[in-house]
Scaffold this motif. Structure first.
Motif: not given
Length: 225
Positions: A74-82, A112-113, A169-176
């Protein structure tokens, strides 16, 4: 037909034979419909949904289909350590009793992130407007960086010390980091200054007025007139 013949038909074997045959057909039809509905809806059947979270998609699909269930991502997500393709969530939850053929919805970890596109906030937004827009889109913000310029006006965006612009494009894990004006003029800005004119003094030592002066010649009338 006389009354004796009419009532005689109700006592004949042929009449009652037809009635019994019709009753048997109705009973068989009702039983068949009920059995068919039970088979179609899996009445009375109950299967416990297995826990496939943190398993690979291939393993989860095998376990669920082997238990008689259908699988839909139904959807995708992102968890870095998995790892990629790992199952993050499932619906219904593990242990829920369902019938055979029930659809199990899975959320799979992306490979990918995820990235977010930088909006157009540079040089057309205040600090408050830019922060509201960026946070609403899911960006992570640091403390603003104040630079010389108009107060609270956004002059740039940086990510890890690198300038970014609208469309990047900026990764969701990066800070602006938002570069915003501190209300002070840039010291490197060149300004042309005009020297004030020095005052001119007359013979009596008084300051004469400067500016455009109309020049004229005194005209005298001819003698004898």
């Amino acid at each position: 037909m006389n009354p004796s013949e009419f009532f005689g038909k109700f006592t004949s074997r042929y009449f009652w034979g037809n009635i019994c045959a019709m009753a048997i057909v109705v009973v068989v039809a009702c039983a068949g419909v009920k059995y068919g509905l039970d088979v179609y809806t899996h009445h009375g059947e109950s299967i416990s949904v297995p826990d496939v979270r943190r398993k690979s998609f291939a393993d989860a699909q095998y376990l669920l289909e082997d238990a008689g269930m259908q699988v839909v991502v139904s959807d995708t997500g992102y968890v870095r350590n998995l790892p990629p393709d790992c199952i993050l969530e499932q619906s219904p939850e593990p242990g829920t009793n369902v019938k055979s053929g029930h659809i199990i919805y899975l959320i799979v970890n992306a490979s990918h992130t995820p990235t977010i596109t930088v909006p157009d906030v540079i040089d057309n937004s205040s600090l408050r407007e830019a922060m509201a827009k960026l946070t609403a889109m899911g960006f992570k913000l640091t403390q603003p960086e104040y630079i010389d310029g108009e107060k609270d006006w956004v002059y740039g965006l940086t990510v890890k010390g690198r300038h970014v612009v609208a469309g990047d494009k900026v990764s969701v894990n990066d800070y602006i980091t938002i570069q915003v004006g501190n209300g002070q003029r840039d010291s490197t800005e060149d300004i042309d200054y005009i020297d004030a004119p020095e005052p001119i003094h007359n013979e009596d030592g008084f300051e004469e007025e400067t500016g455009d002066v109309d020049e004229f010649h005194e005209v005298t009338a001819p003698e004898g007139e």
